[in-house]
Design a protein around this motif. Structure first.
Motif, mmCIF file in Angstrom:
data_model
loop_
_atom_site.group_PDB
_atom_site.id
_atom_site.type_symbol
_atom_site.label_atom_id
_atom_site.label_comp_id
_atom_site.label_asym_id
_atom_site.label_seq_id
_atom_site.Cartn_x
_atom_site.Cartn_y
_atom_site.Cartn_z
ATOM 1 N N GLN A 5 0.839 -1.201 0.000
ATOM 2 C CA GLN A 5 0.000 0.000 0.000
ATOM 3 C C GLN A 5 0.878 1.256 0.000
ATOM 4 O OE1 GLN A 5 -3.489 -0.301 -0.126
ATOM 5 N NE2 GLN A 5 -2.875 -2.445 -0.460
ATOM 6 N N ASP A 6 0.382 2.309 -0.656
ATOM 7 C CA ASP A 6 1.098 3.579 -0.657
ATOM 8 C C ASP A 6 1.305 4.046 0.773
ATOM 9 O OD1 ASP A 6 1.103 3.549 -3.385
ATOM 10 O OD2 ASP A 6 -0.671 4.832 -3.588
ATOM 11 N N SER A 7 2.455 4.624 1.025
ATOM 12 C CA SER A 7 2.783 5.077 2.382
ATOM 13 C C SER A 7 3.342 6.483 2.319
ATOM 14 C CB SER A 7 3.798 4.128 3.029
ATOM 15 O OG SER A 7 4.180 4.592 4.301
ATOM 16 N N ILE A 8 2.650 7.398 2.959
ATOM 17 C CA ILE A 8 3.160 8.757 3.143
ATOM 18 C C ILE A 8 3.551 8.861 4.601
ATOM 19 C CG2 ILE A 8 2.636 11.212 3.028
ATOM 20 C CD1 ILE A 8 0.573 10.577 0.894
ATOM 21 N N THR A 9 4.799 9.045 4.885
ATOM 22 C CA THR A 9 5.271 8.925 6.261
ATOM 23 C C THR A 9 6.295 9.999 6.565
ATOM 24 O OG1 THR A 9 6.147 7.349 7.866
ATOM 25 C CG2 THR A 9 7.150 7.331 5.694
ATOM 26 N N ALA A 10 6.653 10.020 7.800
ATOM 27 C CA ALA A 10 7.579 11.052 8.273
ATOM 28 C C ALA A 10 8.989 10.502 8.351
ATOM 29 C CB ALA A 10 7.135 11.557 9.649
ATOM 30 N N ILE A 11 9.931 11.390 8.393
ATOM 31 C CA ILE A 11 11.330 11.004 8.538
ATOM 32 C C ILE A 11 11.501 10.219 9.842
ATOM 33 C CG2 ILE A 11 13.669 11.916 8.892
ATOM 34 C CD1 ILE A 11 12.911 14.244 7.074
ATOM 35 N N GLY A 12 12.291 9.137 9.763
ATOM 36 C CA GLY A 12 12.586 8.337 10.949
ATOM 37 C C GLY A 12 11.600 7.226 11.223
ATOM 38 N N ALA A 13 10.522 7.176 10.472
ATOM 39 C CA ALA A 13 9.511 6.147 10.711
ATOM 40 C C ALA A 13 9.960 4.807 10.124
ATOM 41 C CB ALA A 13 8.177 6.577 10.116
ATOM 42 N N THR A 14 9.229 3.759 10.460
ATOM 43 C CA THR A 14 9.439 2.429 9.890
ATOM 44 C C THR A 14 8.262 2.114 8.985
ATOM 45 O OG1 THR A 14 10.707 1.647 11.787
ATOM 46 C CG2 THR A 14 9.703 -0.024 10.382
ATOM 47 N N VAL A 15 8.562 1.646 7.782
ATOM 48 C CA VAL A 15 7.537 1.355 6.785
ATOM 49 C C VAL A 15 7.599 -0.129 6.443
ATOM 50 C CG1 VAL A 15 6.725 1.807 4.441
ATOM 51 C CG2 VAL A 15 7.602 3.691 5.849
ATOM 52 N N TYR A 16 6.453 -0.760 6.428
ATOM 53 C CA TYR A 16 6.335 -2.151 5.981
ATOM 54 C C TYR A 16 5.546 -2.182 4.680
ATOM 55 C CZ TYR A 16 7.981 -3.938 10.482
ATOM 56 O OH TYR A 16 8.736 -4.235 11.588
ATOM 57 N N LEU A 17 6.125 -2.788 3.657
ATOM 58 C CA LEU A 17 5.430 -3.052 2.406
ATOM 59 C C LEU A 17 5.183 -4.553 2.332
ATOM 60 C CD1 LEU A 17 7.463 -0.750 0.000
ATOM 61 C CD2 LEU A 17 5.333 -0.224 1.176
ATOM 62 N N THR A 18 3.930 -4.942 2.174
ATOM 63 C CA THR A 18 3.547 -6.352 2.302
ATOM 64 C C THR A 18 2.978 -6.873 0.991
ATOM 65 O OG1 THR A 18 3.083 -6.079 4.649
ATOM 66 C CG2 THR A 18 2.102 -7.975 3.576
ATOM 67 N N CYS A 19 3.359 -8.111 0.677
ATOM 68 C CA CYS A 19 2.913 -8.753 -0.554
ATOM 69 C C CYS A 19 2.445 -10.167 -0.205
ATOM 70 C CB CYS A 19 4.079 -8.801 -1.547
ATOM 71 S SG CYS A 19 3.609 -9.191 -3.229
ATOM 72 N N ASN A 20 1.131 -10.412 -0.338
ATOM 73 C CA ASN A 20 0.546 -11.719 -0.039
ATOM 74 C C ASN A 20 0.349 -12.456 -1.359
ATOM 75 O OD1 ASN A 20 -0.949 -13.909 0.733
ATOM 76 N ND2 ASN A 20 -2.437 -12.763 1.946
ATOM 77 N N THR A 21 1.124 -13.517 -1.604
ATOM 78 C CA THR A 21 1.125 -14.154 -2.909
ATOM 79 C C THR A 21 1.129 -15.663 -2.770
ATOM 80 O OG1 THR A 21 2.331 -14.319 -5.006
ATOM 81 C CG2 THR A 21 3.650 -14.082 -3.025
ATOM 82 N N SER A 22 0.616 -16.344 -3.794
ATOM 83 C CA SER A 22 0.622 -17.800 -3.814
ATOM 84 C C SER A 22 0.762 -18.269 -5.248
ATOM 85 C CB SER A 22 -0.667 -18.362 -3.198
ATOM 86 O OG SER A 22 -1.788 -18.006 -3.982
ATOM 87 N N GLY A 23 1.091 -19.547 -5.424
ATOM 88 C CA GLY A 23 1.240 -20.157 -6.741
ATOM 89 C C GLY A 23 1.773 -21.565 -6.586
ATOM 90 N N VAL A 24 1.824 -22.306 -7.704
ATOM 91 C CA VAL A 24 2.377 -23.670 -7.709
ATOM 92 C C VAL A 24 3.412 -23.750 -8.807
ATOM 93 C CG1 VAL A 24 1.883 -26.129 -7.989
ATOM 94 C CG2 VAL A 24 0.205 -24.640 -6.867
ATOM 95 N N PRO A 25 4.685 -24.011 -8.485
ATOM 96 C CA PRO A 25 5.209 -24.141 -7.119
ATOM 97 C C PRO A 25 5.223 -22.799 -6.396
ATOM 98 C CG PRO A 25 6.992 -24.148 -8.696
ATOM 99 C CD PRO A 25 5.730 -24.169 -9.513
ATOM 100 N N THR A 26 5.534 -22.844 -5.091
ATOM 101 C CA THR A 26 5.535 -21.619 -4.305
ATOM 102 C C THR A 26 6.452 -20.593 -4.955
ATOM 103 O OG1 THR A 26 5.138 -22.870 -2.292
ATOM 104 C CG2 THR A 26 5.996 -20.645 -2.043
#
Length: 917
Positions: free
Chosen positions: A308-329
């Motif tokens: 998700q887009d993140s507008i944040t301040a200096i010094g912050a911690t940002v997590y970018l997350t990707c939930n994915t699946s497939g065969v094979p993994t």
């Protein structure tokens, strides 16, 4: 698997143009095969903040050429394709946020090579065997389509019964092989629209015809296909004119789906629109031969939720997350502005992959991509990270009011929070001087000031200052400290009886700087006072001669002048419940849940009304029985709605009822429970009134034993039988009883052949379904009497003068009495030779003492010869007659003393040793 066959997926939102700020591809380039000298286009398209710019790389390098046109919509056009244009291409999209990269695709130049020369135009095989003719298909991009010809006619491969088959490697299999014809294969490049033909090949059969055994020429090969594509297995059976071929999956006797089907000759198994569940082991079976291979269906990556887009301040911690699946993994990699990141912190949990950016700065701004890839394809998702620097601004929830009221000993927080980049630091002033934090004063990380326990000394002016490198802001408030208004007691329930004086209290503690207002309401309506009925005394509500109608919930509301300023803590409310007490209603649904010999378990339901009891209800259990209909109260008292009642009698019918009790009194009894009978037990009592009766129609050596029923309690169960035992009191051992069992429905029994005039001891006990009872007390009984067996024996007879005789006799032996000997009878009559029997008009003297041995007979005639006989008698009658004796009275003489008066009988009695019993 060629890279261009991979499926490429892009995650796009429903309203992506408005929702996504960073460029996001909606069209990704695909593999292209182009004709040299022709034209070719590679397409990509993205959405995001405008303007959007595109560029392409060739073999990872930016390039330009007069022969290349870069369109503003992202399309790359090759005007005239040259062989040098064959390369790897990648599209990039850029806006003010950053850049994103597409997948890498190949552009290939279409080509069709030439057939290689055959080493020999003739292929020789054994007569009756099969032949394999190779095509030696030339190199072709894309793969060439191959057709076989026999003597210039296309070989029939599809009709049922055809003996020609083409393998997946373009070889022609003929079973059985024939001769006299020429074969050739033709390869066609569809893009170039060019066909090329191989040299002719001839079949030659050797030797005599032989019968070859059936065999599967080519075994199945393990295959991988992408989800939704088509998979093909080929089973070529030779040495059989029309082979029967069957297909199986995972040992099943049938194919699981209409999408899985074989061709007309069953030589090919085709799986269309392959699904993951189609994977497994497939077998072809023919003539006892088997070939098998595994199908694996690959699922391209799917990104279920991207960063998700993140507008944040200096010094912050940002997590970018990707939930994915497939065969094979799939594997996941992260890109920033189109460049793959390395050495970054990632957190992977199952299908969720996260990129962690710590202590961010403006240099971290850009477009970030999650790329999920496996053998089946690639999926992308992107998001923007914007790190901004700006001066502090107080948040809406972090603004101080100009005045704040707090209450002593309460915990209070003065809010002060601001946003800024970098995050601001906070400083507090108290009365315009730097505030010294301590155990009771603490500046929270978010900027607010927490006062653990407010005291009067904490009143005053507070100022909060928020500062970062872009600027500083401040705000102030005045804290006023009051004693909190509170109720002086915690009474919320008041009990009363009808007619009582009842007081509902609303006493409060409050700050002396405030004034208070008390209001009483019931059902949200103000309570009306009535003189002598309902009055208000101070803050209390007073009921004089309270009635049932006065019961209910009363609300006491206390407010101060702070209440008008919206200070909710200065409006306190309490509900006081007035309960008019009365005895409870009867308990309900009394039932016996379990029973034993001397106890039962009861349960019941609570009364509909507890009578407004202060304390828990208590219950008393009462019962009556088939023994006594008068109710007895059990000693059991309980506050539960179950009870065990013990001390009951076995096999007795009982009914139970329950009485509820509260502080005021007892309820009426409940309805009676259903009647139950306790379980049986061994008898504890013996039958009553044991005795004997003599039946006049029965022999004298018998009697009838009778008794009454065994009392309840005591019988303790259904009577099965009675045991009657008897023995002679004398002449038998104490334990030599004779037992007679009598049916339980009878209360008598006849005992016979006991002997005449015998004394017996009798006893009885009852037997029920559970056992035997105790013996009754022993009862003494005599059998009936018979007349004595023997007469008395006359010893001598003497005359006592002219008028009396003295007769001496011996009584019969005791064992011949046959009963209770009552006495003796003397029969006498004047002698008459003509009378040989005892005359009916004989005289009789009765001696009523069984102990007598002498009898005096008086009032006789002088000088008269008398016949005398005797009998003994008992209650049953006379004994046999004794031997006759004769005696003559003396002659009359005036001088002879006559001791007895005329007409009287006398007897002289001697005492014996007593009767037999």
């Amino acid at each position: 698997m060629p890279f261009w066959n991979l499926l490429v997926v892009v995650v796009v939102g429903v309203s992506i143009v408005e929702a996504v700020s960073t460029p996001t591809f909606v069209v990704l380039p695909r593999h292209v095969v182009a004709k040299s000298g022709g034209t070719a286009s590679l397409h990509c398209s993205a959405v995001g903040h405008q303007p959007l710019n595109y560029w392409w790389t060739r073999n990872s390098q930016k390039f330009s050429s007069p022969n290349v046109v870069f369109h503003s919509n992202g399309t790359l056009q090759l005007v005239i394709v040259a062989t040098t244009d064959a390369a790897e291409y990648q599209c990039f999209a850029n806006n003010s946020i950053g850049s994103v990269a597409s997948n890498v695709v190949d552009l290939e130049i279409a080509v069709l090579g030439v057939f290689s020369s055959r080493s020999s135009p003739v292929v020789s095989v054994a007569h009756g065997s099969y032949s394999v003719l190779p095509c030696n298909t030339p190199t072709s991009v894309p793969k060439a389509a191959v057709t076989w010809f026999r003597d210039g006619v296309i070989v029939d491969l599809d009709s049922r019964g055809s003996k020609a088959m083409m393998t997946l490697e373009d070889e022609l299999v003929i079973s059985p092989a024939d001769s006299g014809a020429s074969y050739k294969c033709v390869a066609e490049n569809k893009i170039l629209n060019i066909k090329k033909t191989s040299d002719d090949v001839f079949l030659s059969l050797l030797g005599m015809p032989v019968i070859q055994s059936l065999q599967i020429l080519y075994g199945l090969e393990d295959t991988q296909v992408v989800l939704g594509s088509t998979a093909v297995f080929q089973c070529i059976v030779v040495n059989s004119l029309v082979p029967t071929i069957q297909w199986r999956k995972d040992g099943s006797s049938s194919l699981p789906s209409p999408r899985i089907h074989s061709d007309e000759n069953d030589r090919k198994l085709v799986i269309t629109n392959a699904m993951v569940s189609d994977g497994g082991v497939y077998k072809c079976l023919s003539g006892g031969k088997t070939a098998s291979a595994r199908l694996t269906v690959l699922a391209p990556p799917v990104i279920h939720s991207g960063p998700q887009d993140s507008i944040t301040a200096i010094g912050a911690t940002v997590y970018l997350t990707c939930n994915t699946s497939g065969v094979p993994t799939p594997s996941v990699s992260w890109f920033k502005n189109g460049v793959e990141l390395s050495g970054v912190a990632t957190v992977n949990t199952g299908l969720v992959h996260s990129l962690k950016l710590t202590n961010v700065h403006e240099s971290d701004n850009g477009a970030y991509q999650c790329r999920s890839s496996n053998e089946a394809g690639i999926a992308f998702a992107s998001a923007a990270v914007i790190v901004q620097a700006f001066p502090p601004t107080f948040t809406q929830g972090g603004k101080l009011q100009s005045n704040i009221i707090a209450f002593r000993t309460s915990a209070t927080t003065l809010p002060c929070s601001a946003i800024g980049s970098p995050p601001p630091t906070y400083k507090w002033l108290f009365r315009d001087l730097p505030l010294v934090a301590g155990s009771n004063l603490q500046v929270l990380q978010a900027g607010s000031l927490a006062i653990g326990s407010v005291q009067l000394k904490n009143a005053g002016k507070y100022t909060c200052i928020a500062t970062n490198q872009k600027g500083s802001i401040r705000q102030s408030t005045i804290l006023a400290v009051y004693t909190e208004t509170a109720f002086a007691d915690d009474v919320t329930t008041v009990y009363g009886l009808a007619g009582d004086l009842v007081v509902l209290s609303c006493q409060v503690r409050y700050d002396s700087r405030l004034y208070i207002r008390v209001q009483w309401t019931k059902n949200e309506l103000q309570v009306k006072t009535v003189v002598g009925k309902v009055t208000v005394s101070g803050h209390d509500l007073v009921f004089h001669n309270v009635t049932v109608g006065d019961g209910g919930d009363y609300d006491c509301s206390v407010s101060t002048q702070l209440s008008a300023e919206g200070r909710s803590k200065n409006v306190i409310r309490r509900t006081v419940q007035l309960l008019l007490q009365e005895p409870p209603s009867p308990p309900q649904n009394v039932e016996v849940t379990s029973k034993a010999r001397t106890a039962v378990l009861l349960k019941w339901q609570a009364p509909e009304s507890d009578g407004n009891a202060k304390n828990s209800l208590f219950y008393f259990i009462e019962y009556n029985s088939s023994i006594s209909r008068e109710f007895v109260r059990s000693s059991t008292q309980t506050d539960a709605r179950t009870a065990r009642i013990s001390g009951l009698h076995p096999y007795v019918e009982y009914q139970f009822r329950v009485v509820a009790s509260n502080d005021v009194g007892e309820s009426n009894p409940s309805y009676l429970s259903r009647a139950i009978r306790t379980l049986p037990d061994s008898p504890t009592s013996s039958p009553l009134n044991l005795k004997t009766l003599v039946n006049p129609d029965s022999p004298e050596d018998s009697f009838v034993v009778v008794w009454g029923p065994t009392p309840s309690p005591g019988v303790n169960g259904p009577v099965v039988e009675y045991h009657v035992e008897y023995r002679q009191e004398n002449g038998s051992k104490p334990d030599s009883w004779t037992r007679v069992a009598v049916n339980g429905s009878s209360l008598n029994v006849s005992l016979t052949s006991l002997g005449v005039y015998k004394l017996y001891l009798l006893r009885i006990r009852v037997v029920n379904s559970e056992g035997v009872g105790p013996w009754s007390d022993e009862y003494r009984a005599l059998t009936g009497e018979l007349p004595p067996f023997d007469p008395p024996e006359i010893e001598r007879v003497n005359a006592l003068g002219a008028y009396s005789l003295r007769l001496e006799f011996t009584p019969p032996r005791r064992d011949t009495h046959n009963g209770i000997l009552r006495g003796f009878k003397v029969w006498y009559w004047p002698n008459d030779p003509a009378v040989t029997q005892i005359p009916a008009d004989r005289h009789e003297l009765t001696v009523s003492s069984p102990q007598a041995s002498v009898a005096i007979i008086s009032n006789l005639n002088p000088n008269t010869k008398y016949n005398l006989v005797m009998v003994a008698y008992n209650n049953a009658g006379n004994s046999p007659v004794s031997l006759r004796e004769q005696q003559i009275t003396a002659e009359a003489s005036m001088e002879f003393f006559q001791p007895f008066a005329m007409g009287e009988w006398h007897s002289e009695v001697t005492v014996d040793n007593g009767p037999l019993y």
